[in-house]
Design a protein around this motif. Structure first.
Motif, PDB file in Angstrom:
ATOM      1  N   VAL A  64       1.062  -0.884   2.917  1.00 47.87           N
ATOM      2  CA  VAL A  64       0.569   0.166   2.001  1.00 47.87           C
ATOM      3  C   VAL A  64      -0.945   0.121   1.846  1.00 47.87           C
ATOM      4  O   VAL A  64      -1.537   0.991   1.219  1.00 47.87           O
ATOM      5  CB  VAL A  64       1.224   0.124   0.604  1.00 47.87           C
ATOM      6  N   GLN A  65      -1.581  -0.913   2.417  1.00 47.18           N
ATOM      7  CA  GLN A  65      -3.049  -0.980   2.437  1.00 47.18           C
ATOM      8  C   GLN A  65      -3.684  -1.053   1.054  1.00 47.18           C
ATOM      9  O   GLN A  65      -4.761  -0.523   0.853  1.00 47.18           O
ATOM     10  CB  GLN A  65      -3.622   0.239   3.176  1.00 47.18           C
ATOM     11  N   SER A  66      -3.010  -1.663   0.109  1.00 50.10           N
ATOM     12  CA  SER A  66      -3.628  -1.797  -1.205  1.00 50.10           C
ATOM     13  C   SER A  66      -2.980  -2.929  -1.966  1.00 50.10           C
ATOM     14  O   SER A  66      -1.805  -2.865  -2.303  1.00 50.10           O
ATOM     15  CB  SER A  66      -3.489  -0.491  -1.992  1.00 50.10           C
ATOM     16  N   SER A  67      -3.764  -3.982  -2.210  1.00 54.77           N
ATOM     17  CA  SER A  67      -3.185  -5.125  -2.922  1.00 54.77           C
ATOM     18  C   SER A  67      -2.929  -4.755  -4.379  1.00 54.77           C
ATOM     19  O   SER A  67      -2.011  -5.265  -5.003  1.00 54.77           O
ATOM     20  CB  SER A  67      -4.120  -6.333  -2.844  1.00 54.77           C
ATOM     21  N   LEU A  88      -0.485   7.366 -15.655  1.00 60.12           N
ATOM     22  CA  LEU A  88       0.628   7.447 -14.703  1.00 60.12           C
ATOM     23  C   LEU A  88       0.939   6.094 -14.063  1.00 60.12           C
ATOM     24  O   LEU A  88       2.096   5.781 -13.795  1.00 60.12           O
ATOM     25  CB  LEU A  88       0.332   8.495 -13.625  1.00 60.12           C
ATOM     26  N   ILE A  89      -0.098   5.286 -13.832  1.00 58.80           N
ATOM     27  CA  ILE A  89       0.138   3.942 -13.291  1.00 58.80           C
ATOM     28  C   ILE A  89       0.970   3.129 -14.287  1.00 58.80           C
ATOM     29  O   ILE A  89       1.922   2.448 -13.914  1.00 58.80           O
ATOM     30  CB  ILE A  89      -1.196   3.222 -12.967  1.00 58.80           C
ATOM     31  N   LEU A  90       0.610   3.243 -15.562  1.00 55.98           N
ATOM     32  CA  LEU A  90       1.360   2.514 -16.593  1.00 55.98           C
ATOM     33  C   LEU A  90       2.809   2.994 -16.645  1.00 55.98           C
ATOM     34  O   LEU A  90       3.742   2.198 -16.756  1.00 55.98           O
ATOM     35  CB  LEU A  90       0.685   2.690 -17.958  1.00 55.98           C
ATOM     36  N   VAL A  91       2.985   4.314 -16.563  1.00 55.74           N
ATOM     37  CA  VAL A  91       4.347   4.878 -16.553  1.00 55.74           C
ATOM     38  C   VAL A  91       5.116   4.329 -15.354  1.00 55.74           C
ATOM     39  O   VAL A  91       6.278   3.923 -15.460  1.00 55.74           O
ATOM     40  CB  VAL A  91       4.298   6.422 -16.485  1.00 55.74           C
ATOM     41  N   ALA A 118       0.336   6.514  -5.001  1.00 57.53           N
ATOM     42  CA  ALA A 118      -0.453   7.746  -5.062  1.00 57.53           C
ATOM     43  C   ALA A 118      -1.587   7.608  -6.071  1.00 57.53           C
ATOM     44  O   ALA A 118      -2.738   7.958  -5.785  1.00 57.53           O
ATOM     45  CB  ALA A 118       0.452   8.910  -5.429  1.00 57.53           C
ATOM     46  N   CYS A 119      -1.261   7.067  -7.250  1.00 59.88           N
ATOM     47  CA  CYS A 119      -2.267   7.012  -8.324  1.00 59.88           C
ATOM     48  C   CYS A 119      -3.386   6.030  -8.014  1.00 59.88           C
ATOM     49  O   CYS A 119      -4.546   6.325  -8.268  1.00 59.88           O
ATOM     50  CB  CYS A 119      -1.609   6.641  -9.651  1.00 59.88           C
ATOM     51  N   VAL A 120      -3.032   4.854  -7.482  1.00 67.75           N
ATOM     52  CA  VAL A 120      -4.078   3.873  -7.169  1.00 67.75           C
ATOM     53  C   VAL A 120      -5.028   4.444  -6.113  1.00 67.75           C
ATOM     54  O   VAL A 120      -6.249   4.337  -6.215  1.00 67.75           O
ATOM     55  CB  VAL A 120      -3.471   2.525  -6.715  1.00 67.75           C
TER      56      VAL A 120
END
Length: 380
Positions: free
Chosen positions: A74-77, A28-31, A217-219
């Protein structure tokens, strides 16, 4: 013996389910990265349009601050850099993307502030020092590498050279190699048909938004699942490697972060050790550096989702992220004079911060929110 077997059944099923989830989430991340690239291309009408949209970020400092703010929010690099990879493939000029990636590296450190130890002053001092050593290291890295990048294009040239080796030049038909596209195409078509009813540029914007939300969401979820599967092992690796010397520290920091896909998890595994006084900031310092390198894996993975003309650009910006962190570790940790600066600064700030909690909070609010916002206004 039979009895024992029946007990171990559910965990095995759960582990299988967790690993299946990992595969689905990575897919899903790739998508999502493909969707951002595709949506941004449609929205901007190619490179010229993209340059126009991001014209306000043509000042490298504004681009840097955009990266810091986006990551602080978003708290995520990993999320932010994966989004940048998609944007670059969709036409965002690489010169603007590089400072954004550096900013994303800086913004991530706000997560780790060790507020859990705020009640006990000496514990808080130790935990806060261990948390902020990461900030000061990244700040120093940006101070050194942003001017170098602006003058010589150091990271861009190195990354382009490497990307060329990995992806090959665009003339060589990548079609034979490109197994990602047929894999992600059905999901991509699903997104396209879901937003097709929107008028004008609406569909393109919706595609970008879906992509960004999906990555977020996925990360996040991937981090949680991997934590369930691997945190025990990651913890073990950390404890085994502690006090074994800086190289082991850097390597295991990177490995643990690749395992759990989140540098904040790695650092939050370490902060309690610092707070409890088990290890000093100086001993934990190499791990944070390793975590910095390990967190770049997500963007590299994201870059494999891009095919065609944008593939090389996507790989280039992902490699910029890797090289920025690797070069910074080699240079700053390699030169004794520079090596001690982040530790000294962190310990100094922690001393002041443990006396005055408001100052500690002010530092976080100021560095990650107020300063970027002010500088953006000033740059206008």
């Amino acid at each position: 013996m039979q009895h024992h077997h029946s007990l171990s059944q559910p965990p095995a099923t759960r582990a299988l389910f967790n690993w299946m989830s990992v595969i689905v989430l990575v897919y899903l991340i790739l998508v999502a990265v493909g969707a951002i690239s595709h949506g941004f291309k449609d929205f901007s009408g190619g490179a010229e349009g993209a340059a126009r949209i991001f014209a306000f970020a043509n000042n490298p400092f504004v681009a840097l601050l955009l990266g810091i703010l986006a990551t602080a929010l978003v708290q995520s690099s990993s999320t932010v850099t994966s989004v940048i990879v998609g944007l670059v493939a969709g036409g965002l000029p690489i010169g603007m993307a590089i400072p954004m990636v550096m900013g994303a590296n800086l913004g991530t450190t706000i997560t780790i502030v060790s507020m859990g130890h705020i009640r006990d002053r000496s514990e808080f001092r130790r935990a806060f020092a261990a948390a902020t050593v990461h900030d000061f290291f990244n700040l120093l890295a940006v101070f050194i590498f942003l001017p170098l990048e602006l003058m010589f294009g150091l990271l861009q040239h190195s990354a382009e050279w490497l990307a060329n080796l990995l992806v090959g030049s665009a003339d060589m038909s990548m079609k034979g190699m490109d197994f990602m596209k047929p894999l992600t195409a059905p999901a991509q078509q699903l997104i396209d048909s879901a937003v097709a009813f929107l008028p004008g540029k609406g569909a393109a914007i919706a595609t970008i938004v879906i992509g960004i939300l999906l990555i977020l969401a996925c990360v996040t979820w991937l981090g949680k699942v991997l934590q369930q599967v691997l945190v025990g092992r990651a913890k073990e690796l950390l404890h085994k490697a502690l006090g074994r010397g800086p190289l082991t520290g850097i390597t295991s920091g990177a490995l643990v972060t690749i395992m759990v896909q989140s540098s904040s998890t790695t650092t939050s595994l370490m902060i309690p050790l610092a707070g409890g006084g088990v290890f000093s900031t100086r001993q934990l310092y190499p791990f944070t550096l390793g975590a910095n390198i390990g967190t770049t894996i997500t963007a590299l993975l994201a870059a494999t989702a891009i095919s065609g003309a944008g593939a090389q650009l996507a790989m280039t910006i992902a490699l910029v992220h890797v090289l920025f962190n690797v070069f910074a570790v080699v240079l700053i940790y390699g030169i004794p004079l520079l090596r001690d600066l982040p530790v000294r600064a962190a310990e100094g700030l922690a001393r002041v911060g443990s006396e005055n909690k408001l100052l500690a909070l002010g530092y976080v609010a100021g560095l990650f929110f107020a300063l970027p916002a002010l500088m953006m206004v000033a740059a206008k």
